[in-house]
Design a protein around this motif. Structure first.
Motif, PDB file in Angstrom:
ATOM      1  N   TYR A  82       2.753 -33.014 -24.299  1.00  0.00           N
ATOM      2  CA  TYR A  82       2.759 -34.482 -24.189  1.00  0.00           C
ATOM      3  C   TYR A  82       4.146 -34.980 -24.566  1.00  0.00           C
ATOM      4  CZ  TYR A  82       1.831 -34.032 -29.225  1.00  0.00           C
ATOM      5  OH  TYR A  82       1.888 -33.684 -30.551  1.00  0.00           O
ATOM      6  N   GLY A  83       4.444 -36.235 -24.252  1.00  0.00           N
ATOM      7  CA  GLY A  83       5.780 -36.769 -24.522  1.00  0.00           C
ATOM      8  C   GLY A  83       6.802 -36.110 -23.605  1.00  0.00           C
ATOM      9  N   GLY A 164       3.794 -45.224 -25.611  1.00  0.00           N
ATOM     10  CA  GLY A 164       4.007 -45.190 -27.059  1.00  0.00           C
ATOM     11  C   GLY A 164       4.068 -46.572 -27.686  1.00  0.00           C
ATOM     12  N   GLN A 236       0.369 -47.620 -32.140  1.00  0.00           N
ATOM     13  CA  GLN A 236       0.372 -46.147 -32.201  1.00  0.00           C
ATOM     14  C   GLN A 236      -0.855 -45.692 -32.976  1.00  0.00           C
ATOM     15  OE1 GLN A 236       2.556 -43.538 -31.492  1.00  0.00           O
ATOM     16  NE2 GLN A 236       4.503 -44.500 -31.004  1.00  0.00           N
ATOM     17  N   GLU A 288      -4.858 -48.086 -19.144  1.00  0.00           N
ATOM     18  CA  GLU A 288      -3.897 -47.192 -18.494  1.00  0.00           C
ATOM     19  C   GLU A 288      -4.505 -45.800 -18.424  1.00  0.00           C
ATOM     20  OE1 GLU A 288      -0.424 -45.769 -20.389  1.00  0.00           O
ATOM     21  OE2 GLU A 288      -1.291 -45.727 -22.396  1.00  0.00           O
ATOM     22  N   ASN A 290      -3.392 -41.770 -18.940  1.00  0.00           N
ATOM     23  CA  ASN A 290      -2.375 -40.814 -19.356  1.00  0.00           C
ATOM     24  C   ASN A 290      -2.629 -39.501 -18.624  1.00  0.00           C
ATOM     25  OD1 ASN A 290      -0.989 -42.523 -21.137  1.00  0.00           O
ATOM     26  ND2 ASN A 290      -2.542 -42.192 -22.696  1.00  0.00           N
ATOM     27  N   ARG A 292      -1.852 -36.401 -18.783  1.00  0.00           N
ATOM     28  CA  ARG A 292      -1.408 -35.221 -19.537  1.00  0.00           C
ATOM     29  C   ARG A 292      -2.421 -34.938 -20.633  1.00  0.00           C
ATOM     30  NH1 ARG A 292      -0.324 -38.207 -24.097  1.00  0.00           N
ATOM     31  NH2 ARG A 292       0.481 -40.269 -23.644  1.00  0.00           N
ATOM     32  N   GLN A 294      -3.535 -35.131 -24.382  1.00  0.00           N
ATOM     33  CA  GLN A 294      -3.233 -36.190 -25.344  1.00  0.00           C
ATOM     34  C   GLN A 294      -3.132 -35.623 -26.757  1.00  0.00           C
ATOM     35  OE1 GLN A 294      -3.974 -39.185 -23.399  1.00  0.00           O
ATOM     36  NE2 GLN A 294      -4.045 -40.825 -24.901  1.00  0.00           N
ATOM     37  N   GLU A 296      -4.562 -36.508 -29.353  1.00  0.00           N
ATOM     38  CA  GLU A 296      -5.854 -36.472 -30.034  1.00  0.00           C
ATOM     39  C   GLU A 296      -6.911 -35.648 -29.303  1.00  0.00           C
ATOM     40  OE1 GLU A 296      -4.184 -39.030 -28.952  1.00  0.00           O
ATOM     41  OE2 GLU A 296      -5.380 -40.421 -27.783  1.00  0.00           O
ATOM     42  N   ARG A 338      -3.452 -38.027 -37.972  1.00  0.00           N
ATOM     43  CA  ARG A 338      -2.099 -37.625 -37.589  1.00  0.00           C
ATOM     44  C   ARG A 338      -1.222 -37.672 -38.825  1.00  0.00           C
ATOM     45  NH1 ARG A 338      -0.315 -40.273 -31.810  1.00  0.00           N
ATOM     46  NH2 ARG A 338      -2.343 -40.151 -30.803  1.00  0.00           N
ATOM     47  N   CYS A 340       2.401 -37.716 -40.152  1.00  0.00           N
ATOM     48  CA  CYS A 340       3.758 -37.992 -39.684  1.00  0.00           C
ATOM     49  C   CYS A 340       4.726 -38.036 -40.852  1.00  0.00           C
ATOM     50  CB  CYS A 340       3.808 -39.344 -38.975  1.00  0.00           C
ATOM     51  SG  CYS A 340       2.742 -39.438 -37.541  1.00  0.00           S
ATOM     52  N   ASP A 383      10.133 -37.043 -32.425  1.00  0.00           N
ATOM     53  CA  ASP A 383       9.214 -37.964 -33.074  1.00  0.00           C
ATOM     54  C   ASP A 383       8.669 -37.378 -34.375  1.00  0.00           C
ATOM     55  OD1 ASP A 383       6.510 -36.922 -32.756  1.00  0.00           O
ATOM     56  OD2 ASP A 383       6.748 -37.324 -30.620  1.00  0.00           O
ATOM     57  N   SER A 384       8.020 -38.220 -35.137  1.00  0.00           N
ATOM     58  CA  SER A 384       7.765 -37.884 -36.536  1.00  0.00           C
ATOM     59  C   SER A 384       6.452 -37.136 -36.770  1.00  0.00           C
ATOM     60  CB  SER A 384       7.763 -39.173 -37.356  1.00  0.00           C
ATOM     61  OG  SER A 384       6.787 -40.047 -36.830  1.00  0.00           O
TER      62      SER A 384
HETATM   63  P1  ADP Z   1      -0.562 -42.963 -25.982  1.00  0.00           P
HETATM   64  O1  ADP Z   1       0.454 -43.066 -24.905  1.00  0.00           O
HETATM   65  O2  ADP Z   1      -1.875 -43.448 -25.526  1.00  0.00           O
HETATM   66  O3  ADP Z   1      -0.149 -43.552 -27.288  1.00  0.00           O
HETATM   67  P2  ADP Z   1      -0.461 -40.441 -27.414  1.00  0.00           P
HETATM   68  O4  ADP Z   1      -1.003 -41.039 -28.634  1.00  0.00           O
HETATM   69  O5  ADP Z   1      -0.999 -39.150 -26.948  1.00  0.00           O
HETATM   70  O6  ADP Z   1      -0.731 -41.412 -26.202  1.00  0.00           O
HETATM   71  O7  ADP Z   1       1.106 -40.334 -27.628  1.00  0.00           O
HETATM   72  C1  ADP Z   1       2.037 -40.748 -26.681  1.00  0.00           C
HETATM   73  C2  ADP Z   1       3.389 -40.196 -26.969  1.00  0.00           C
HETATM   74  O8  ADP Z   1       3.978 -40.859 -28.064  1.00  0.00           O
HETATM   75  C3  ADP Z   1       3.364 -38.745 -27.293  1.00  0.00           C
HETATM   76  O9  ADP Z   1       4.088 -38.122 -26.290  1.00  0.00           O
HETATM   77  C4  ADP Z   1       4.056 -38.564 -28.607  1.00  0.00           C
HETATM   78  O10 ADP Z   1       5.094 -37.619 -28.516  1.00  0.00           O
HETATM   79  C5  ADP Z   1       4.629 -39.911 -28.903  1.00  0.00           C
HETATM   80  N1  ADP Z   1       4.333 -40.270 -30.275  1.00  0.00           N
HETATM   81  C6  ADP Z   1       3.162 -40.123 -30.926  1.00  0.00           C
HETATM   82  N2  ADP Z   1       3.249 -40.538 -32.199  1.00  0.00           N
HETATM   83  C7  ADP Z   1       4.525 -40.977 -32.368  1.00  0.00           C
HETATM   84  C8  ADP Z   1       5.264 -41.540 -33.463  1.00  0.00           C
HETATM   85  N3  ADP Z   1       4.710 -41.727 -34.656  1.00  0.00           N
HETATM   86  N4  ADP Z   1       6.559 -41.898 -33.267  1.00  0.00           N
HETATM   87  C9  ADP Z   1       7.130 -41.701 -32.063  1.00  0.00           C
HETATM   88  N5  ADP Z   1       6.492 -41.175 -31.001  1.00  0.00           N
HETATM   89  C10 ADP Z   1       5.216 -40.805 -31.136  1.00  0.00           C
END
Ligand code: ADP
Ligand code: ADP
Ligand code: MG
Length: 669
Positions: A82-83, A164, A236, A288, A290, A292, A294, A296, A338, A340, A383-384
């Motif tokens: 992801y990301g 994000g 987030q 939306e 996604n 890919r 996820q 979670e 999560r 972080c 990312d964290s």
């Molecule tokens: P959504 O797009 O629904 O938020 P996800 O929660 O799966 O989907 O995360 C989306 C993207 O954001 C991921 O690719 C992840 O790398 C990035 N991400 C998740 N948490 C953080 C964070 N705390 N700071 C920066 N980027 C983050």
């Protein structure tokens, strides 16, 4: 099935994918940047290829190098995680052009669904309810003003290319509309290289409910139930669970059918998530999709007993889906936290550094997906997210307490994490009741602290742990100074009650302790109530401790600071001061701490890169005014003045890296 794949990602998700590949006998190739040369994902993979400097545009986003590496190492496919490149349609196309399989949907489908405006169109065509709004990029502000008035404020400005949570702006009144649009456009242009913004009705205190689907390349789509991700900070997700208290079997199948209809209409294949927003009347609207795996996804795996990465690999290899819809069943409950690298006490600023101590978590019904270990360096480049702790239980309550116990045991030292914050949410009465909405954190937390006091029983458990540790450490020291003969004599002495006064914040506890060093059983009286405690023997220097209190095992994390002990438990952390009654009597005469030194310098609150300096020598500044902008972990943070004064000297330099507490500016006041 594939024999060898490349994983174009890092951290916990790369390791997660490797785990399934190993089970399926698929060889893995990792990629890494400079700073990741010794990372866990590199060692876990069968092979690893260096792809460039640490900033992600030169490494994890440099797709030509990644595709070249995959071809050179004889891979048949690329898993994007992801990301990074996971929702990049150009990357997906380039992978296919190179004769490899992209583990995800086709490039065209990613492009169509990755754009929120076009995704909303597809959803409408498939008969999926969407949030009321203006589903076109905003060009004419007057037209939007009229439309917003018609929809009713507040409204939400959303970037078409968003992700994000970035670039979204809630607009409460008409006069904020124009400037909000400006700043939303600026942010999305910088983040995504696209500044198209559209407008939606803002749904107040909604729940975020998403449906996991999996689709093969032969037109078959199956839904795997919902996840509730309403606990969010700045859009987030922080805590996720499956199933959701707000969804019953009938609603689950209705939402599942909608999600499948959308996937079918889009020609989708791969695992995917259709995100819905749900209002207080349980009306749900598409937000939306996604395209890919996820972050979670584990909670779905825990309640369905399916391996989503395996399913992704199978459908990408062209196999038909192995499970019919009727065989999908949801068993029990799962919750994920999560973890972080961020400091909830300092406005959730990202934190970096070397992880000096790290405890792996094991246990029944606990899963840890981690990208780090002791010795890992958490840098500013990515990312964290460090890891995810996931629990399972027969019921929500069981999953919740299992996760809390796991977080009480989980120990990460060296970088500040949100571990206590996440644990505190799980312990919050509103979370326990299931009163969830995306406004949960704003409603119940301030500066990373719960607005209500913790339950007294939890504080008392912490006082028990702290006092038992303190008492035994003191006695271990005393005993080690005595010859053996005296030690034997001591253990025959009748047990007497030892008394202490323990102070944590404003709470004062009177504690009585009865027991012997050589035995594990203690009777602890706290504010008049007696508890049976079973403690370890001779293990009072550890950072983690297990105690049985009244027959229930509890886990604490402790740190020793002279006479003070810092204790963390159930999302509460306190520094306890422990006194004998005599010391306590004397402590009242001690001078109070002197506070407030050094207010005429601006220190960097975090490590990062200075990207702009907003003032110069001689400028008059006011307390709270942003003076310097520092970039760290993909985020820009304004650093504000600690005082009213005049800038004496600017020591920060644009483009230069700074450490925490490095002086940026000095003032004369
Ligand atoms: P959504 O797009 O629904 O938020 P996800 O929660 O799966 O989907 O995360 C989306 C993207 O954001 C991921 O690719 C992840 O790398 C990035 N991400 C998740 N948490 C953080 C964070 N705390 N700071 C920066 N980027 C983050
Ligand atoms: P992203 O790509 O950043 O994940 P989403 O469209 O999934 O963007 O929205 C992220 C979060 O923003 C949602 O989980 C929800 O909390 C909030 N959100 C999105 N749309 C709305 C809306 N119309 N009203 C209220 N909140 C919304
Ligand atoms: Mg989203």
């Amino acid at each position: 099935m594939f024999e060898k794949i490349l994983i174009s990602n890092r951290g916990e998700i790369a390791i997660r994918i490797i785990r399934t590949c190993r089970r399926l006998n698929i060889k893995t190739v990792a990629v890494f940047s400079d700073i990741d040369a010794r990372s866990l994902h590199v060692r876990e993979a069968d092979e690893a290829v260096y792809i460039g400097p640490s900033p992600s545009p030169s490494s994890y986003l440099a797709y030509d190098k990644i595709i070249e590496a995959a071809a050179a190492r004889g891979c048949q496919a690329i898993h994007p995680g992801y990301g990074f490149l996971s929702e990049n349609s150009k990357f997906a196309a380039a992978v296919v052009r190179a004769g490899l399989t992209f583990i995800g949907p086709s490039s065209e489908v990613i492009a169509a669904l990755g754009d929120k405006i076009s995704a909303k169109k597809i959803a409408m065509k498939a008969g999926v309810p969407v949030v009321l709004g203006h589903n076109l990029p905003i060009v004419d502000i007057e037209e939007i003003r009229a439309l917003a008035a018609e929809i009713g404020y507040p409204v939400l400005l959303k970037p078409a290319a968003g992700g994000g949570g970035r670039g979204m702006r809630m607009v409460a009144t008409p006069d904020e509309l124009e400037s909000a649009l400006q700043s939303a456009q600026d942010e999305t242009r910088k983040a995504f290289g696209d500044d198209r913004i559209f407008l939606e009705r803002f749904i107040g205190n909604p729940r975020h409910i998403e449906i996991q689907i999996i689709a093969d390349r032969h037109g078959k789509v199956v839904s795997l139930g919902e996840r509730e991700c309403s606990i969010q900070r700045r859009y987030q997700k922080v805590i996720e669970e499956a199933p959701s208290l707000a969804v019953d079997a009938e609603l689950r199948s209705r939402m599942g059918e909608m999600a499948c209809a959308l996937a079918r209409a889009a020609g989708y294949s791969n695992a995917g998530t259709v995100e819905f927003i749900m209002d207080s009347h349980r009306n749900f609207f598409f937000m939306e999709m996604n395209t890919r795996l996820q972050v979670e996804h584990p909670v779905t795996e825990m309640v369905t007993s399916l391996d989503l990465v395996e399913l992704q690999l199978r459908v990408a290899a062209g196999e038909p889906l192995p499970i019919p819809q009727e065989d999908v069943s949801i068993k029990g409950w799962s919750i994920e936290a999560r973890i972080c690298a961020e400091d909830s006490a300092r406005n959730f600023l990202p934190s970096t550094g070397l992880i000096t101590r790290y405890s792996n978590l094991r246990g029944r019904n606990i899963r840890l997906d981690s990208g780090v270990e002791a010795g890992s360096f958490v840098s500013v480049y990515y990312d964290s997210l460090l890891s995810k702790v996931i629990s399972w239980g027969e019921t929500r309550e069981e999953a919740r307490t299992t996760l809390i116990n796991a977080l009480n045991r989980y120990h990460v030292e060296g970088v500040t994490t949100n571990l206590n914050f996440a644990n505190s949410i799980l312990n919050h009465p509103a979370f326990i009741k299931g009163d969830l909405s995306t406004g949960f954190i704003d409603e119940h937390y301030e500066n990373g602290e719960a607005k209500i006091d913790p339950p007294i029983e939890q504080l008392e458990a912490m006082v028990i742990a702290t006092t038992v540790v303190y008492h035994n450490r003191m006695n271990l020291v005393r005993e080690s100074l005595k010859p053996m003969a005296a030690k034997v004599g001591l253990s025959h002495m009748p047990a007497r009650q030892h008394r202490y006064v323990v102070k944590g914040n404003e709470n004062i506890f009177e504690v009585g302790l009865q027991g012997q060093l050589s035995s594990r059983h203690w009777s602890v009286t706290i504010n008049g109530k007696e508890h049976a405690v079973i403690a370890p023997v001779f293990e009072f220097y550890r950072r983690r401790m297990k105690l049985s209190i009244d027959g229930v095992n509890q886990y604490f994390r402790l740190q020793y600071r002279q006479n003070f002990i810092w204790t963390a438990y159930c999302g509460i952390s306190r520094i306890f001061e422990i006194y004998t009654p005599t010391e306590w009597g004397l402590a009242q005469y001690m001078p109070k701490e002197i506070k407030g030194a050094n207010e005429n310098v601006l220190l960097s609150p975090l490590p990062g890169m200075v990207v702009s300096i907003l003032v110069k020598k001689g400028d008059r500044v006011y307390r709270g005014q942003d003076l310097v902008i520092i970039e760290s972990m993909k985020m820009e943070c304004g650093v504000s003045s600690p005082c009213d004064g005049v800038v004496d000297n600017v020591t920060a330099t644009i483009g230069k890296a700074v450490e925490t507490d490095e002086v940026l500016i000095t003032f004369t006041t």
